[in-house]
Design a protein around this motif. Structure first.
Motif, PDB file in Angstrom:
ATOM      1  N   ALA A  29      95.907  20.304 132.653  1.00 15.52           N
ATOM      2  CA  ALA A  29      95.604  19.322 131.611  1.00 15.52           C
ATOM      3  C   ALA A  29      96.800  19.165 130.716  1.00 15.52           C
ATOM      4  O   ALA A  29      97.708  19.966 130.751  1.00 15.52           O
ATOM      5  CB  ALA A  29      94.399  19.762 130.795  1.00 15.52           C
ATOM      6  N   GLY A  30      96.797  18.158 129.871  1.00 17.00           N
ATOM      7  CA  GLY A  30      97.942  17.949 128.999  1.00 17.00           C
ATOM      8  C   GLY A  30      97.546  17.616 127.597  1.00 17.00           C
ATOM      9  O   GLY A  30      96.598  16.906 127.361  1.00 17.00           O
ATOM     10  N   LYS A  31      98.283  18.161 126.670  1.00 20.46           N
ATOM     11  CA  LYS A  31      98.171  17.759 125.276  1.00 20.46           C
ATOM     12  C   LYS A  31      99.488  18.053 124.610  1.00 20.46           C
ATOM     13  O   LYS A  31     100.138  19.034 124.902  1.00 20.46           O
ATOM     14  CB  LYS A  31      97.024  18.490 124.570  1.00 20.46           C
ATOM     15  CG  LYS A  31      97.093  20.001 124.611  1.00 20.46           C
ATOM     16  CD  LYS A  31      95.955  20.576 123.811  1.00 20.46           C
ATOM     17  CE  LYS A  31      96.121  22.101 123.736  1.00 20.46           C
ATOM     18  NZ  LYS A  31      95.161  22.709 122.842  1.00 20.46           N
ATOM     19  N   ARG A  32      99.912  17.194 123.765  1.00 19.48           N
ATOM     20  CA  ARG A  32     101.183  17.345 123.106  1.00 19.48           C
ATOM     21  C   ARG A  32     100.981  17.530 121.620  1.00 19.48           C
ATOM     22  O   ARG A  32     100.047  16.988 121.057  1.00 19.48           O
ATOM     23  CB  ARG A  32     102.061  16.118 123.341  1.00 19.48           C
ATOM     24  CG  ARG A  32     102.341  15.870 124.816  1.00 19.48           C
ATOM     25  CD  ARG A  32     103.225  14.667 124.985  1.00 19.48           C
ATOM     26  NE  ARG A  32     103.450  14.378 126.393  1.00 19.48           N
ATOM     27  CZ  ARG A  32     104.215  13.382 126.808  1.00 19.48           C
ATOM     28  NH1 ARG A  32     104.795  12.584 125.945  1.00 19.48           N
ATOM     29  NH2 ARG A  32     104.382  13.174 128.107  1.00 19.48           N
ATOM     30  N   ARG A  33     101.885  18.249 121.017  1.00 16.66           N
ATOM     31  CA  ARG A  33     101.777  18.442 119.586  1.00 16.66           C
ATOM     32  C   ARG A  33     103.070  18.017 118.921  1.00 16.66           C
ATOM     33  O   ARG A  33     104.100  18.650 119.102  1.00 16.66           O
ATOM     34  CB  ARG A  33     101.492  19.899 119.261  1.00 16.66           C
ATOM     35  CG  ARG A  33     100.143  20.300 119.824  1.00 16.66           C
ATOM     36  CD  ARG A  33      99.531  21.376 118.998  1.00 16.66           C
ATOM     37  NE  ARG A  33      98.185  21.616 119.479  1.00 16.66           N
ATOM     38  CZ  ARG A  33      97.338  22.429 118.912  1.00 16.66           C
ATOM     39  NH1 ARG A  33      97.667  23.055 117.828  1.00 16.66           N
ATOM     40  NH2 ARG A  33      96.129  22.603 119.401  1.00 16.66           N
ATOM     41  N   ARG A  50     100.706  18.947 132.816  1.00 15.07           N
ATOM     42  CA  ARG A  50     100.116  17.983 133.734  1.00 15.07           C
ATOM     43  C   ARG A  50     101.170  17.021 134.269  1.00 15.07           C
ATOM     44  O   ARG A  50     100.935  16.324 135.247  1.00 15.07           O
ATOM     45  CB  ARG A  50      98.970  17.211 133.079  1.00 15.07           C
ATOM     46  CG  ARG A  50      99.387  16.120 132.121  1.00 15.07           C
ATOM     47  CD  ARG A  50      98.149  15.388 131.626  1.00 15.07           C
ATOM     48  NE  ARG A  50      98.499  14.287 130.745  1.00 15.07           N
ATOM     49  CZ  ARG A  50      97.614  13.608 130.048  1.00 15.07           C
ATOM     50  NH1 ARG A  50      96.352  13.919 130.099  1.00 15.07           N
ATOM     51  NH2 ARG A  50      97.985  12.611 129.274  1.00 15.07           N
ATOM     52  N   ASN A  51     102.367  16.988 133.639  1.00  9.37           N
ATOM     53  CA  ASN A  51     103.445  16.152 134.160  1.00  9.37           C
ATOM     54  C   ASN A  51     103.909  16.622 135.533  1.00  9.37           C
ATOM     55  O   ASN A  51     104.628  15.911 136.231  1.00  9.37           O
ATOM     56  CB  ASN A  51     104.633  16.128 133.192  1.00  9.37           C
ATOM     57  CG  ASN A  51     104.356  15.238 131.998  1.00  9.37           C
ATOM     58  OD1 ASN A  51     103.358  14.532 131.972  1.00  9.37           O
ATOM     59  ND2 ASN A  51     105.232  15.281 131.018  1.00  9.37           N
ATOM     60  N   SER A  92      92.759  19.975 124.924  1.00 14.28           N
ATOM     61  CA  SER A  92      92.450  19.099 126.048  1.00 14.28           C
ATOM     62  C   SER A  92      90.985  19.244 126.443  1.00 14.28           C
ATOM     63  O   SER A  92      90.381  20.311 126.322  1.00 14.28           O
ATOM     64  CB  SER A  92      93.352  19.413 127.244  1.00 14.28           C
ATOM     65  OG  SER A  92      93.068  20.691 127.769  1.00 14.28           O
ATOM     66  N   CYS A  93      90.399  18.145 126.919  1.00 17.77           N
ATOM     67  CA  CYS A  93      88.962  18.124 127.194  1.00 17.77           C
ATOM     68  C   CYS A  93      88.569  19.090 128.307  1.00 17.77           C
ATOM     69  O   CYS A  93      87.507  19.716 128.245  1.00 17.77           O
ATOM     70  CB  CYS A  93      88.501  16.715 127.513  1.00 17.77           C
ATOM     71  SG  CYS A  93      89.474  15.847 128.762  1.00 17.77           S
ATOM     72  N   ASP A  94      89.403  19.234 129.323  1.00 21.16           N
ATOM     73  CA  ASP A  94      89.034  20.146 130.408  1.00 21.16           C
ATOM     74  C   ASP A  94      89.194  21.604 129.988  1.00 21.16           C
ATOM     75  O   ASP A  94      88.431  22.473 130.401  1.00 21.16           O
ATOM     76  CB  ASP A  94      89.836  19.845 131.680  1.00 21.16           C
ATOM     77  CG  ASP A  94      91.322  19.965 131.471  1.00 21.16           C
ATOM     78  OD1 ASP A  94      91.809  19.559 130.401  1.00 21.16           O
ATOM     79  OD2 ASP A  94      92.016  20.455 132.375  1.00 21.16           O
ATOM     80  N   MET A 257      97.074  25.658 132.131  1.00 21.90           N
ATOM     81  CA  MET A 257      96.191  24.581 131.708  1.00 21.90           C
ATOM     82  C   MET A 257      96.687  24.060 130.375  1.00 21.90           C
ATOM     83  O   MET A 257      96.972  24.848 129.461  1.00 21.90           O
ATOM     84  CB  MET A 257      94.762  25.124 131.589  1.00 21.90           C
ATOM     85  CG  MET A 257      93.746  24.147 131.053  1.00 21.90           C
ATOM     86  SD  MET A 257      92.063  24.841 131.121  1.00 21.90           S
ATOM     87  CE  MET A 257      91.644  24.483 132.823  1.00 21.90           C
ATOM     88  N   ALA A 258      96.840  22.731 130.242  1.00 15.20           N
ATOM     89  CA  ALA A 258      97.394  22.136 129.020  1.00 15.20           C
ATOM     90  C   ALA A 258      98.756  22.773 128.741  1.00 15.20           C
ATOM     91  O   ALA A 258      99.637  22.739 129.602  1.00 15.20           O
ATOM     92  CB  ALA A 258      96.428  22.299 127.859  1.00 15.20           C
TER      93      ALA A 258
END
Length: 267
Positions: A29-33, A50-51, A92-94, A257-258
């Protein structure tokens, strides 16, 4: 010290098996800060994992389409948060779904969250707790949490979330002083990275044997490979990663993950 061969509690063994399955299926999963001075994190991620398959990859979409079961009000809060200028700070949602599944797996009633932002993950965990369960939600910025609080109420779980707006160290110390050591089932750490070790140590005292501590951002956009001398946040995360590897008090799984999450199962 070397990790001793220890008998693993049944809940930990089941949880570890579950995580192995999640890892094997390649759940990325991905999330950026972005930089957020003065907020609950004070740090950011630049290149989510996730990239590796591409955020617009059909395979990535397939993973979400065939694994994500997001509560309608959770989705509503996620979409509200995405529109926020710092929306990419959200878990991230997952990853949130995995934590909710772990909370259910160990039949948790008491949870700690260090770093709340808009309250997506606090809501996520409150939704799976029993009616008498509670989430101690720690943050220093109430402005962001105001986005999620109405949805906590809409979901009917507002009474399960005990929001404490003050430095998390202070809240954790108060819990310990009030005799709540080893009474929590699950803890999630996602706040300022320089304090990660202190958060971990206090949560370890508060969580019961067989409980779980989830630690976010343990890969820090890959910067843990070469922690810069002037980057105290990365150095702090890297030191904790090395410590966790040898910590005989816990069994661990580090997941890509993320931005990377380590699950520490208290022995």
């Amino acid at each position: 010290s070397e990790m001793p061969l220890l008998s693993v509690p049944k809940e930990v063994a089941v949880g570890t098996a579950m995580l192995g399955i999640a890892f094997a299926t390649g759940v990325l999963a991905g999330k950026r800060r972005p930089p957020t001075p003065g907020t609950h994190t004070g740090t950011w991620r630049l290149r989510p994992l996730r990239n590796l398959i591409g955020k617009n990859s059909p395979l990535w979409q397939y993973i979400l389409d065939h694994s994500l079961r997001e509560h309608p009000i959770l989705k509503k809060l996620r979409l509200l948060t995405v529109d926020h200028p710092w929306g990419k700070m959200m878990v991230s949602c997952d990853q949130a779904q995995l934590m909710a599944n772990l909370v259910k797996l160990i039949k948790a009633k008491k949870v700690i969250e260090v770093g709340v932002f808009t309250g997506y993950n606090a809501l996520n965990m409150a939704l799976v707790l029993p009616d008498n369960g509670r989430v101690i939600a720690c943050d220093i910025n109430e402005d962001y949490v105001k986005i999620g609080k109405p949805l906590w109420k809409e979901a009917g779980v507002e009474h399960k979330i005990d929001l404490r707006i003050k430095p998390a160290i202070q809240t954790l110390d108060e819990l310990l002083a009030s005799g709540e050591a080893e009474t929590f089932d699950f803890a999630f750490i996602d706040a300022d990275k320089e304090s990660y070790n202190e958060y971990y140590e206090k949560c370890l005292r508060l969580v019961r044997k067989g409980g779980i501590i989830a630690i976010d951002n343990v890969l820090f956009s890959g910067k843990v490979l070469k922690p810069g001398k002037d980057n105290l946040a990365v150095q702090s995360v890297h030191r904790l990663n090395e410590k966790l590897l040898r910590d005989s008090r816990v069994s661990i799984s580090m997941l890509p993950m993320a931005d990377g999450v380590t699950l520490a199962f208290k022995l």
